[in-house]
Design a protein around this motif. Structure first.
Motif, short mmCIF file in Angstrom:
data_model
loop_
_atom_site.label_atom_id
_atom_site.label_comp_id
_atom_site.label_asym_id
_atom_site.label_seq_id
_atom_site.Cartn_x
_atom_site.Cartn_y
_atom_site.Cartn_z
N LEU A 44 -20.26 14.29 8.37
CA LEU A 44 -21.32 14.82 9.22
C LEU A 44 -22.11 15.90 8.47
O LEU A 44 -21.51 16.80 7.86
CB LEU A 44 -20.68 15.43 10.47
N TYR A 45 -23.44 15.80 8.52
CA TYR A 45 -24.33 16.75 7.85
C TYR A 45 -25.51 17.09 8.76
O TYR A 45 -25.89 16.29 9.61
CB TYR A 45 -24.98 16.13 6.60
N PHE A 46 -26.13 18.24 8.51
CA PHE A 46 -27.47 18.50 9.02
C PHE A 46 -28.24 19.29 7.97
O PHE A 46 -27.66 19.95 7.11
CB PHE A 46 -27.50 19.18 10.41
N ASP A 91 -25.33 16.96 -5.26
CA ASP A 91 -25.55 15.53 -5.01
C ASP A 91 -25.64 15.20 -3.53
O ASP A 91 -26.49 14.41 -3.11
CB ASP A 91 -24.45 14.68 -5.66
N GLU A 92 -24.76 15.81 -2.72
CA GLU A 92 -24.81 15.55 -1.27
C GLU A 92 -26.07 16.16 -0.66
O GLU A 92 -26.68 15.58 0.23
CB GLU A 92 -23.56 16.08 -0.59
N TYR A 93 -26.46 17.33 -1.14
CA TYR A 93 -27.72 17.93 -0.71
C TYR A 93 -28.86 16.93 -0.95
O TYR A 93 -29.68 16.67 -0.07
CB TYR A 93 -28.01 19.24 -1.47
N ARG A 94 -28.91 16.39 -2.14
CA ARG A 94 -29.99 15.48 -2.52
C ARG A 94 -30.02 14.23 -1.64
O ARG A 94 -31.08 13.76 -1.24
CB ARG A 94 -29.83 15.09 -4.01
N TRP A 99 -33.26 11.65 2.46
CA TRP A 99 -33.39 10.99 3.77
C TRP A 99 -34.40 11.73 4.65
O TRP A 99 -35.25 11.11 5.29
CB TRP A 99 -32.01 10.92 4.45
N ILE A 100 -34.33 13.07 4.66
CA ILE A 100 -35.29 13.86 5.45
C ILE A 100 -36.71 13.60 4.97
O ILE A 100 -37.63 13.38 5.76
CB ILE A 100 -34.97 15.38 5.35
N TRP A 101 -36.92 13.61 3.66
CA TRP A 101 -38.26 13.44 3.11
C TRP A 101 -38.80 12.03 3.35
O TRP A 101 -39.99 11.87 3.63
CB TRP A 101 -38.28 13.82 1.64
N VAL A 102 -37.96 11.03 3.26
CA VAL A 102 -38.40 9.65 3.54
C VAL A 102 -38.72 9.50 5.03
O VAL A 102 -39.71 8.87 5.40
CB VAL A 102 -37.31 8.63 3.11
N THR A 103 -37.90 10.10 5.86
CA THR A 103 -38.06 9.98 7.33
C THR A 103 -39.23 10.79 7.85
O THR A 103 -39.98 10.32 8.70
CB THR A 103 -36.76 10.44 8.03
N VAL A 113 -28.35 22.00 2.84
CA VAL A 113 -27.73 20.97 3.67
C VAL A 113 -26.38 21.53 4.09
O VAL A 113 -25.68 22.15 3.28
CB VAL A 113 -27.58 19.64 2.90
N VAL A 114 -26.04 21.33 5.35
CA VAL A 114 -24.77 21.80 5.87
C VAL A 114 -23.86 20.60 6.08
O VAL A 114 -24.21 19.66 6.79
CB VAL A 114 -24.96 22.59 7.18
N LYS A 115 -22.71 20.66 5.43
CA LYS A 115 -21.68 19.63 5.54
C LYS A 115 -20.61 20.16 6.48
O LYS A 115 -20.16 21.30 6.32
CB LYS A 115 -21.10 19.35 4.15
N ILE A 116 -20.21 19.35 7.43
CA ILE A 116 -19.23 19.79 8.43
C ILE A 116 -17.87 19.16 8.14
O ILE A 116 -17.74 17.93 8.09
CB ILE A 116 -19.67 19.41 9.86
#
Length: 156
Positions: A44-46, A91-94, A99-103, A113-116
């Motif tokens: 899970l990320y946001f 890498d996970e940030y990227r 995804w944010i930039w494409v969306t 990026v926050v990884k939970i």
């Protein structure tokens, strides 16, 4: 590690908006809307697009609770866990930033990026699943709330 099943992932995609709770320095709660909650590879990320207070709180205390509820189905999930703040270059940030930039477009900043690290997942059900009739199907509940909010499902 707690597994995110297909229903949890589908609910996140369907609901779109979630809310992340963190603790302010004075001990009061902070609640921040997140439209970037996502699951990738079972994690899970946001994205921190405009989450200065949330990031500040998580740096002091990584405890986080996230609620996501599909307003039409009147059900969702609560995630409790600990946050790890990923900086640009990770890498996970990227993966999430791309995804944010494409969306949404490259004009959206992705500061972090926050990884939970999830410690628990709980099902959330509205009283609509019990009242006025506990035998109502999920489709009946959904139709009731489409009507209540004055919306029609896409493609109908």
């Amino acid at each position: 590690m707690i597994e995110i099943n297909a229903d949890v992932e589908a609910t996140i995609k369907q609901a779109i908006l979630s809310f992340a709770a963190t603790v302010n320095e004075d001990g009061t709660p902070n609640l921040s809307p997140k439209a970037s909650l996502t699951v990738r590879n079972g994690v899970l990320y946001f994205a921190d697009i405009a989450s200065f207070g949330t990031i500040l709180n998580l740096r002091r205390n990584p405890a986080v609770v996230i609620n996501v509820v599909d307003v039409f189905q009147r059900r969702g999930y609560r995630f409790k866990g600990r946050a790890l703040i990923l900086p640009p270059g990770d890498d996970e940030y990227r993966m999430i930033a791309d995804w944010i930039w494409v969306t949404n477009g490259v004009e959206y900043p992705v500061n972090h990026v926050v990884k939970i690290d999830i410690t628990s997942i709980s099902l959330l059900l509205s009283p609509a699943h019990v009242f006025p009739d506990p035998s109502r199907s999920q489709d009946e509940i959904r139709k009731t709330y489409y009507q209540k909010y004055g919306v029609k499902p896409l493609g109908k």
